[in-house]
Write a protein that holds these residues in place. Structure first.
Motif, short mmCIF file in Angstrom:
data_model
loop_
_atom_site.label_atom_id
_atom_site.label_comp_id
_atom_site.label_asym_id
_atom_site.label_seq_id
_atom_site.Cartn_x
_atom_site.Cartn_y
_atom_site.Cartn_z
N TYR A 102 -3.24 106.55 36.76
CA TYR A 102 -4.15 106.91 37.85
C TYR A 102 -4.91 108.22 37.59
CZ TYR A 102 -2.01 102.86 39.66
OH TYR A 102 -1.59 101.56 39.76
N TYR A 144 -4.03 109.65 23.96
CA TYR A 144 -3.72 108.50 24.81
C TYR A 144 -2.39 107.88 24.38
CZ TYR A 144 -4.24 103.78 26.76
OH TYR A 144 -4.03 102.59 27.40
N ARG A 145 -1.36 108.07 25.20
CA ARG A 145 0.00 107.58 24.93
C ARG A 145 0.47 108.02 23.54
NH1 ARG A 145 -1.05 106.24 29.53
NH2 ARG A 145 -0.16 104.45 30.60
N TYR A 180 -9.60 108.15 39.97
CA TYR A 180 -9.32 106.77 39.54
C TYR A 180 -9.73 105.84 40.67
CZ TYR A 180 -6.80 103.24 36.76
OH TYR A 180 -6.46 102.17 35.98
N ARG A 229 1.46 100.75 42.24
CA ARG A 229 2.31 100.35 41.11
C ARG A 229 3.19 99.16 41.51
NH1 ARG A 229 2.63 104.03 36.82
NH2 ARG A 229 4.45 102.87 36.11
N LYS A 244 1.62 95.76 41.34
CA LYS A 244 1.20 95.21 40.05
C LYS A 244 2.30 95.14 39.02
CE LYS A 244 -3.45 97.04 40.11
NZ LYS A 244 -4.32 97.96 39.42
N SER A 254 3.49 98.77 30.91
CA SER A 254 2.38 98.29 30.07
C SER A 254 2.90 98.06 28.67
CB SER A 254 1.28 99.33 29.98
OG SER A 254 0.69 99.56 31.22
N PHE A 267 0.95 96.85 26.06
CA PHE A 267 -0.10 97.16 25.08
C PHE A 267 -0.91 98.35 25.55
CE2 PHE A 267 0.63 92.55 24.97
CZ PHE A 267 0.96 92.38 23.63
N ASN A 324 -4.63 100.11 26.08
CA ASN A 324 -6.00 99.65 26.29
C ASN A 324 -6.80 100.05 25.05
OD1 ASN A 324 -5.72 98.55 28.92
ND2 ASN A 324 -5.70 100.60 29.79
N ALA A 382 -10.12 97.11 29.22
CA ALA A 382 -8.89 96.77 29.96
C ALA A 382 -8.19 95.64 29.21
CB ALA A 382 -9.22 96.36 31.38
N GLU A 400 -5.65 88.26 30.01
CA GLU A 400 -5.83 87.26 31.08
C GLU A 400 -6.86 86.21 30.66
OE1 GLU A 400 -6.61 89.00 34.94
OE2 GLU A 400 -7.21 87.07 35.77
N LYS A 412 -1.97 85.07 31.23
CA LYS A 412 -1.36 85.62 32.45
C LYS A 412 -0.41 84.59 33.06
CE LYS A 412 -2.91 88.53 36.26
NZ LYS A 412 -4.11 89.09 36.87
N GLN A 443 0.00 91.18 36.41
CA GLN A 443 -0.64 92.19 35.54
C GLN A 443 -0.38 91.75 34.10
OE1 GLN A 443 -2.28 94.29 33.85
NE2 GLN A 443 -1.99 96.27 34.86
N ALA A 444 -1.45 91.30 33.45
CA ALA A 444 -1.29 90.66 32.13
C ALA A 444 -0.93 91.65 31.02
CB ALA A 444 -2.56 89.90 31.77
N LEU A 445 -1.00 92.95 31.33
CA LEU A 445 -0.66 93.96 30.31
C LEU A 445 0.85 94.11 30.16
CD1 LEU A 445 -2.14 95.93 28.53
CD2 LEU A 445 -2.29 97.52 30.42
N GLU A 455 2.05 99.52 23.14
CA GLU A 455 2.47 100.82 23.68
C GLU A 455 3.99 100.91 23.58
OE1 GLU A 455 1.16 101.94 27.69
OE2 GLU A 455 3.06 103.00 27.91
N1 EPU Z 1 -7.09 93.72 34.63
C1 EPU Z 1 -7.33 92.36 34.59
N2 EPU Z 1 -6.27 91.53 34.47
C2 EPU Z 1 -5.00 91.97 34.44
C3 EPU Z 1 -4.76 93.37 34.48
C4 EPU Z 1 -5.82 94.22 34.58
O1 EPU Z 1 -8.46 91.89 34.62
O2 EPU Z 1 -4.10 91.14 34.34
C5 EPU Z 1 -8.24 94.65 34.76
C6 EPU Z 1 -8.56 94.87 36.23
O3 EPU Z 1 -9.90 94.58 36.41
C7 EPU Z 1 -8.29 96.32 36.48
C8 EPU Z 1 -8.36 96.94 35.09
O4 EPU Z 1 -7.96 95.89 34.19
O5 EPU Z 1 -9.26 96.87 37.31
C9 EPU Z 1 -7.41 98.11 34.93
O6 EPU Z 1 -6.12 97.73 35.45
P1 EPU Z 1 -5.09 98.81 36.04
O7 EPU Z 1 -5.78 99.77 36.95
O8 EPU Z 1 -3.92 98.06 36.54
O9 EPU Z 1 -4.70 99.66 34.78
P2 EPU Z 1 -4.30 99.27 33.28
O10 EPU Z 1 -5.37 99.78 32.40
O11 EPU Z 1 -4.02 97.81 33.22
C10 EPU Z 1 -3.12 101.54 32.88
C11 EPU Z 1 -1.84 102.07 32.32
C12 EPU Z 1 -0.69 101.93 33.33
C13 EPU Z 1 -1.09 102.72 34.56
C14 EPU Z 1 -2.42 102.15 35.10
C15 EPU Z 1 -2.96 102.95 36.25
C16 EPU Z 1 -2.02 101.76 29.93
C17 EPU Z 1 -1.53 101.05 28.73
N3 EPU Z 1 -1.50 101.39 31.10
O12 EPU Z 1 -2.98 100.13 33.09
O13 EPU Z 1 0.46 102.53 32.77
O14 EPU Z 1 -0.10 102.64 35.57
O15 EPU Z 1 -3.43 102.22 34.07
O16 EPU Z 1 -3.45 104.16 35.76
O17 EPU Z 1 -2.86 102.66 29.81
C18 EPU Z 1 2.51 102.12 31.65
O18 EPU Z 1 2.07 102.78 30.73
O19 EPU Z 1 3.66 101.57 31.61
C19 EPU Z 1 1.68 101.90 32.80
C20 EPU Z 1 2.07 101.14 33.81
#
Ligand code: EPU
Length: 342
Positions: free
Chosen positions: A134, A167-168, A199, A227, A230, A242, A244, A246, A277, A283, A288, A301-303, A338
């Motif tokens: 965030y 970044y990580r 954010y 959190r 998702k 997460s 992977f 980004n 993303a 996804e 997903k 959350q596909a990540l 990651e």
């Molecule tokens: N999205 C999709 N499909 C999905 C997931 C995400 O289309 O299945 C798109 C959405 O449009 C969303 C965008 O991706 O708007 C970003 O998603 P989100 O805000 O959930 O963040 P993220 O990039 O998927 C990162 C961190 C998370 C952290 C969140 C919030 C990494 C690898 N992960 O996820 O960190 O909580 O941002 O800041 O950078 C972690 O490291 O374990 C972790 C949870």
């Protein structure tokens, strides 16, 4: 040797990793004090056999057996070192749970950690991984790190500016891997609360709750709710958060992808690069909610890769490889993990 330092043989790590993988380590040692760290170094054990430093186990994929020493920082304590002109230096020991540290700091009126609320794992891992969420990263708040140098057998302070945090990423994951044991971290927090709501998803969530001027607790609660909506709760569904990173691509790669996929999700990171993303890419490869063996891609959350029950490190590896191959074939983008394979 300090009477407190106990080394266990054939130790079960199921409770020590959030994926819930059944792994047996040939040796396991928990470090509960600075004395334990010093004793472990003096014992020479870490120079004789492979070892892995396992904090909260929230970002790792373990094998079925680990033939080496698992070193588990378990020392606790949080103390205010000084508070001058609104800057509070707070020292936390490596074994403190990160989420507890964030909550405690907010309760004490030490601000700056709100966006990093509810992240699983321990304090000692924060500067290694440069955890982030965030719009905030550990490097924004870490001032210095206290370490035991495994090679030299000495103690030292490392300034946050020298940690090479990205970044990580930090030098602890690169050239300093297996060189240092981190036993405590000093954070630079503020006695005044200034919310960071840059954010977008966070600003939207606050808006939806009708909160225009959040308190620190409200901000942390909103982050926690986001959190929770998702990410799987490790106590019910095993995962490593997460899985992977980004991926970061050049402007021109992004422009080509955008032309072919107009709804792709990406954010500019600097003049010439975009962060894609990865969740969106995965996804849109149809992963997903799907499973391969006993590992799966989380439906919300596909990540995030999850344990569908009794999953091994090999299951996770096979699924991760399949996802990476499909994203590469479909979008020409390589995903990096990651999570760390031990
Ligand atoms: N999205 C999709 N499909 C999905 C997931 C995400 O289309 O299945 C798109 C959405 O449009 C969303 C965008 O991706 O708007 C970003 O998603 P989100 O805000 O959930 O963040 P993220 O990039 O998927 C990162 C961190 C998370 C952290 C969140 C919030 C990494 C690898 N992960 O996820 O960190 O909580 O941002 O800041 O950078 C972690 O490291 O374990 C972790 C949870």
């Amino acid at each position: 040797m300090n009477a407190g330092l106990v080394i266990y043989n054939d130790f079960a790590l199921r409770e020590y990793n959030t994926f819930g993988i059944e792994c047996t380590a040939s040796r396991f040692v928990a470090l509960r004090s600075g004395e334990d760290y010093a004793d472990l170094l003096r014992s020479g054990l870490l120079r004789e056999s492979p070892f892995f430093i396992l904090g909260g186990g929230s970002n790792v994929v373990l094998p079925d057996t680990y033939d080496g020493v698992i070193v588990h920082p378990a020392n606790k304590g949080i103390r205010l070192l000084e508070c001058v002109d609104g800057r509070c230096l707070v020292e936390a020991e490596a074994g403190e749970k990160w989420a507890d540290f964030v909550d405690y700091s907010i309760a004490q009126g030490w601000y700056g950690l709100e966006n990093l609320a509810a992240i699983p794992g321990c304090v000692g891992a924060a500067p290694v991984q440069n955890v982030g969420a965030y719009g905030k990263e550990a490097k924004d708040v870490v001032r210095r790190v206290h370490c035991f140098d495994i090679e030299k057998g000495t103690e030292c302070w490392i300034d946050a500016a020298d940690c090479g945090s990205g970044y990580r990423w930090s030098r602890f994951k690169g050239e300093w891997k297996d060189r240092y044991l981190i036993d405590r971290v000093v954070f630079s927090l503020s006695s005044e609360f200034h919310p960071d709501v840059t954010y977008k998803a966070l600003a939207v969530a606050l808006d939806e709750r009708g909160i225009a001027n959040p308190t620190a607790r409200q901000l942390a609660d909103t982050v926690t709710a986001l959190r929770d909506s998702k990410l799987p709760n490790p106590s019910t569904i095993g995962s490593a958060g997460s899985f992977f990173k980004n991926p970061i691509v050049t402007d021109s790669v992004y422009e080509d992808l955008k032309t072919a996929n107009p709804d792709i999700v990406a954010f500019p990171v600097d003049d010439g690069h975009y962060k894609l993303a990865a969740g969106w890419l995965i996804e849109h490869c149809g992963w997903k909610g799907r499973s391969l063996g006993r590992a799966g891609v989380y439906e919300k959350q596909a990540l995030v890769l999850v344990n569908r029950g009794g999953c091994s490190g090999d299951d996770v590896c096979r699924l991760a490889n399949a996802v990476v191959a499909d994203v590469e074939a479909r979008f020409g983008v390589h995903l990096e993990c990651e999570a760390i394979f031990v």
